[in-house]
Design a protein around this motif. Structure first.
Motif, PDB file in Angstrom:
ATOM      1  N   ASP A  53       0.843  -1.201   0.000  1.00 35.68           N
ATOM      2  CA  ASP A  53       0.000   0.000   0.000  1.00 35.68           C
ATOM      3  C   ASP A  53       0.882   1.256   0.000  1.00 35.68           C
ATOM      4  O   ASP A  53       2.110   1.168  -0.063  1.00 35.68           O
ATOM      5  N   GLU A  54       0.227   2.415   0.131  1.00 36.43           N
ATOM      6  CA  GLU A  54       0.931   3.707   0.110  1.00 36.43           C
ATOM      7  C   GLU A  54       2.108   3.765   1.078  1.00 36.43           C
ATOM      8  O   GLU A  54       3.091   4.447   0.858  1.00 36.43           O
ATOM      9  N   LEU A  55       1.962   3.045   2.202  1.00 36.76           N
ATOM     10  CA  LEU A  55       2.994   3.110   3.240  1.00 36.76           C
ATOM     11  C   LEU A  55       4.047   2.011   3.101  1.00 36.76           C
ATOM     12  O   LEU A  55       4.970   1.903   3.900  1.00 36.76           O
ATOM     13  N   GLY A  56       3.884   1.183   2.104  1.00 39.55           N
ATOM     14  CA  GLY A  56       4.872   0.123   1.891  1.00 39.55           C
ATOM     15  C   GLY A  56       4.553  -1.162   2.636  1.00 39.55           C
ATOM     16  O   GLY A  56       5.386  -2.063   2.693  1.00 39.55           O
ATOM     17  N   ASN A  57       3.337  -1.264   3.181  1.00 40.52           N
ATOM     18  CA  ASN A  57       2.950  -2.511   3.852  1.00 40.52           C
ATOM     19  C   ASN A  57       2.230  -3.429   2.864  1.00 40.52           C
ATOM     20  O   ASN A  57       1.423  -2.953   2.056  1.00 40.52           O
ATOM     21  N   PRO A  58       2.493  -4.741   2.962  1.00 42.53           N
ATOM     22  CA  PRO A  58       1.839  -5.672   2.035  1.00 42.53           C
ATOM     23  C   PRO A  58       0.317  -5.540   2.095  1.00 42.53           C
ATOM     24  O   PRO A  58      -0.244  -5.404   3.187  1.00 42.53           O
ATOM     25  N   VAL A  59      -0.332  -5.551   0.925  1.00 43.45           N
ATOM     26  CA  VAL A  59      -1.798  -5.444   0.924  1.00 43.45           C
ATOM     27  C   VAL A  59      -2.408  -6.808   1.245  1.00 43.45           C
ATOM     28  O   VAL A  59      -1.785  -7.854   1.053  1.00 43.45           O
ATOM     29  N   GLU A  60      -3.610  -6.755   1.741  1.00 39.03           N
ATOM     30  CA  GLU A  60      -4.318  -8.008   2.038  1.00 39.03           C
ATOM     31  C   GLU A  60      -4.844  -8.622   0.748  1.00 39.03           C
ATOM     32  O   GLU A  60      -4.960  -7.937  -0.272  1.00 39.03           O
ATOM     33  N   ARG A  82      -2.664  -6.164  -8.132  1.00 37.17           N
ATOM     34  CA  ARG A  82      -3.589  -6.657  -7.120  1.00 37.17           C
ATOM     35  C   ARG A  82      -3.127  -8.053  -6.714  1.00 37.17           C
ATOM     36  O   ARG A  82      -2.579  -8.799  -7.519  1.00 37.17           O
ATOM     37  N   ARG A  83      -3.331  -8.366  -5.441  1.00 39.91           N
ATOM     38  CA  ARG A  83      -3.030  -9.721  -4.993  1.00 39.91           C
ATOM     39  C   ARG A  83      -4.361 -10.425  -4.720  1.00 39.91           C
ATOM     40  O   ARG A  83      -5.216  -9.894  -4.006  1.00 39.91           O
ATOM     41  N   ASP A  84      -4.582 -11.613  -5.272  1.00 39.75           N
ATOM     42  CA  ASP A  84      -5.866 -12.272  -5.049  1.00 39.75           C
ATOM     43  C   ASP A  84      -5.797 -13.200  -3.839  1.00 39.75           C
ATOM     44  O   ASP A  84      -4.766 -13.290  -3.159  1.00 39.75           O
ATOM     45  N   LYS A  85      -6.873 -13.898  -3.590  1.00 44.04           N
ATOM     46  CA  LYS A  85      -6.961 -14.697  -2.366  1.00 44.04           C
ATOM     47  C   LYS A  85      -5.948 -15.842  -2.337  1.00 44.04           C
ATOM     48  O   LYS A  85      -5.613 -16.361  -1.279  1.00 44.04           O
ATOM     49  N   ASP A  86      -5.459 -16.224  -3.496  1.00 45.40           N
ATOM     50  CA  ASP A  86      -4.459 -17.296  -3.546  1.00 45.40           C
ATOM     51  C   ASP A  86      -3.035 -16.756  -3.552  1.00 45.40           C
ATOM     52  O   ASP A  86      -2.083 -17.511  -3.760  1.00 45.40           O
ATOM     53  N   GLY A  87      -2.914 -15.445  -3.393  1.00 47.02           N
ATOM     54  CA  GLY A  87      -1.575 -14.849  -3.420  1.00 47.02           C
ATOM     55  C   GLY A  87      -1.080 -14.585  -4.831  1.00 47.02           C
ATOM     56  O   GLY A  87       0.073 -14.198  -5.021  1.00 47.02           O
TER      57      GLY A  87
END
Ligand code: WTA
Length: 646
Positions: free
Chosen positions: A450-457, A503-508
């Motif tokens: 995300d904007e802050l550099g944290n992995p998105v869910e 985008r990261r999907d539910k399976d990564g």
């Protein structure tokens, strides 16, 4: 951004599992490779590097002083030796290294022994012209075997090459020669395109009126068109080669010596010279080429990219040849003499691995399956895609009509800067989803943040970053290390920023949507909006210009330009034509705007910043976003009326 990629969620659920008959014979069969390489990525890459020939082993796998990396520190190696000489001590000596198909149907086969002879002779030619280790050579060539020979000859004598795509204009060539400070230029009289001879040497002549560093020009005879030869400067390749001896001692290079620089577009007007070094780059491209395409000894491998792009460097020249593969090289266009030329070539040479771009696939879709259906494509066993997001429709068409539902598709995400493929399936073990490049390759750590550099869910979008150094990574921007730091390592501290959204999907799985910076991807070619803007404002009629990439059905994106005119200049269709030609002259045909929209003012914020987001909305015919920050909202109505014209 490729729209349908984002909208087609139904296709996302469609999963293709590797066929068991493919998997049991695959080069990579064990899914634990991901875990093992994840835990000890230095160890993983060291094992891959051991497959190459080193004059001296490295002392340390990785020296990481963020953001500057050195791989295989202290190791000594020569890329050309690995691509050519190494194969001469086995039966591969007589294996086809390059199968060349010219546009007019002429063909030539170079075995590894032939390649050795041509490359060592040309390396001697270059040395004879005064090229020493560390001197730069610019290569401006069509897709002919001599282009590969020239690259390998440079690598042999330790002269970094800078290949400039043959579609770039004289001015673009001039800027790239000057930035590199090239001593020698290797070119051809011309090339064949749809049956016509296209001049190349003429562009070199124009460029060289302003390139003081160039001492010699070597010209390959290809089209036999008449060319001007400057006495004392210009020399014929075939004449020099006649006298050159066979055999040339390769330079023992440090793993971190520069192998080549390759210019690519960035967010400013000036193209960046991306620097790749020797040991890590060769390790990365050789390993990924072997694993991704499941390369076998008897494969006939065809990558349709041009030698002037990174795909040509990594997956026509260095990766495949270091693996001792048989590489097909094609000079021409997919629709000459007919729209089944590619399929005719696959049938003719029994091509087994085919690597192309989504833009080409969409074109084939448009032409219809009657063209591939008329040819025997049964030799194919692996298909690849590169250059831009592949929309699920194109993926499925490729799977059905080219792969005949039996070939795995490897959608490969990477960049000029990464040097090697980073996100892609391994065909024997990774299930694929049409439109997703799947997951990071073993030993590679790509993430979405995300904007802050944290992995998105799972299910969320963000920015595509790389968390760990990799062997084929760019080392710097030529002569501009600050730009390297600012461009790639400043947006998110400690992370390499790719410039792409994903985008990261539910399976990564990773779904790359396209650039989020000021870079446009037209038919898989990178163009900086700032480059096109500065070309436009150099024209005497133009006051201001804003350039954006808009959705295009075939090209993925098209260049769309918005301009205002100088006082007293009237807008006319001839001027639009003239401006398009002007951009092509400044940069090359690939940057020619699809349309130019003339307005009396461009939409700006009150602080004077052009609102490109709005221009993109207008060009793509979308409902406009927030316009409350506009200094003059009436500008928008005028632009929207104009837009209806295209
Ligand atoms: C885009 C070409 C989605 C991306 C090798 C990247 C892709 C840029 C893919 C690099 C892919 C390339 N899926 N997008 N499989 N491959 N791209 O430097 O935006 O010419 O940043 O390298 O192309 O373009 P470049």
């Amino acid at each position: 951004m490729f729209r349908s990629n984002m909208m087609d969620f139904a296709a996302e659920e469609q999963v293709f599992y590797p066929d068991i008959s493919f998997s049991i014979r695959a080069n990579v069969r064990d899914t634990r490779i991901y875990d093992w390489a994840g835990i000890d990525y230095e160890g993983f890459w060291a094992t891959e590097a051991e497959q190459l020939h080193w004059y001296r082993p490295w002392d340390k796998v990785l020296d990481w002083q963020p953001p500057f990396a050195q791989w295989f520190v202290g190791g000594k190696i020569n890329a050309c030796y690995n691509c050519v000489d190494r194969h001469l001590s086995s039966w591969r000596r007589n294996k086809a290294a390059i199968i060349f198909e010219g546009e007019l149907g002429d063909q030539q086969v170079l075995t590894y022994q032939d390649l050795y002879r041509e490359v060592t002779k040309f390396a001697n030619v270059l040395r004879g012209l005064g090229v020493k280790k560390g001197d730069l050579v610019s290569i401006y060539m069509p897709m002919i075997p001599q282009a590969v020979v020239a690259m390998l000859a440079c690598a042999r004598i330790g002269a970094p090459h800078s290949v400039v795509f043959g579609g770039f204009s004289a001015e673009a060539l001039r800027d790239r020669i000057n930035d590199a400070g090239a001593k020698v230029v290797v070119t051809a009289d011309g090339c064949w395109r749809r049956g016509k001879a296209i001049p190349l040497k003429q562009n070199v002549d124009i460029a060289l009126t302003q390139c003081p560093s160039v001492e010699k020009v070597v010209v390959v005879e290809r089209t036999r068109s008449e060319v001007y030869m400057e006495p004392g400067r210009d020399l014929w390749y075939h004449e020099l080669m006649q006298q050159a001896p066979i055999g040339c001692e390769p330079e023992v290079m440090d793993a971190e010596d520069i192998l080549f620089i390759l210019y690519t577009s960035g967010t400013t007007g000036k193209p960046k010279g991306i620097v790749h070094t020797t040991g890590g780059y060769l390790t990365g491209v050789t390993s990924t080429h072997r694993n991704l395409f499941d390369l076998k000894e008897d494969d006939v491998y065809w990558c349709t990219a041009d030698i002037g792009w990174i795909t040509g460097h990594s997956y026509i020249v260095y990766g495949p040849l270091a693996n001792g593969a048989t590489v097909l090289l094609f000079e021409g266009a997919p629709d000459y003499p007919a729209r089944d030329r590619f399929w005719e070539i696959i049938e003719k040479y029994r091509v087994t691995i085919f690597y192309t771009a989504p833009t080409a696939i969409r074109l084939f879709m448009k032409w219809g399956e009657v063209w591939p259906n008329g040819r025997d494509l049964s030799s194919l066993r692996v298909l690849g895609s590169v250059g831009e997001p592949i929309n699920p429709e194109a993926w499925l068409w490729y799977h059905k009509h080219i792969g005949r539902e039996k070939c795995p598709i490897v959608d490969t995400w990477w960049q000029t800067e990464t040097g090697m493929v980073m996100v892609a399936p391994l065909p024997g073990i990774t299930p694929t989803k049409p439109g997703s490049a799947t997951v990071s390759l073993p030993g590679v750590a790509v993430d979405v943040v995300d904007e802050l550099g944290n992995p998105v869910e799972a299910g969320h979008s963000g920015y595509l970053v790389i968390k760990k150094p990799w062997p084929a990574m760019l080392r710097t921007v030529y002569k501009d290390p600050q730009r390297y730091v600012d461009q790639y390592w400043s947006r998110f501290p400690g992370l390499y920023f790719t410039g792409d959204g994903a985008r990261r999907d539910k399976d990564g799985y990773i779904w790359v949507s396209g650039r989020v910076d000021d870079v446009i991807n037209v038919s898989g070619h990178r163009i900086g909006t700032a480059e096109v803007e500065s070309a436009l404002v150099e024209h005497p009629a133009v006051a201001e210009a804003a350039v954006i990439g808009r959705y295009h059905e075939l090209k993925g994106q098209a260049v769309s330009a918005f301009i205002t005119l100088r006082e007293g200049v009237a807008w006319a269709p001839e001027l639009e034509k003239d401006l398009k030609a002007h951009v092509a002259k400044k940069i090359g045909g690939l940057a020619r705007p699809e349309e130019i929209i003339c307005a009396w003012e461009l939409p700006k914020t009150r602080s004077g910043k052009i609102m490109r987001r709005l221009l993109k909305d207008i060009a793509e015919g979308r409902v406009l976003g927030d316009i409350s920050t506009l200094a003059d909202p009436t500008v928008i109505h005028q632009l929207m009326n104009k837009k209806s014209a295209f």
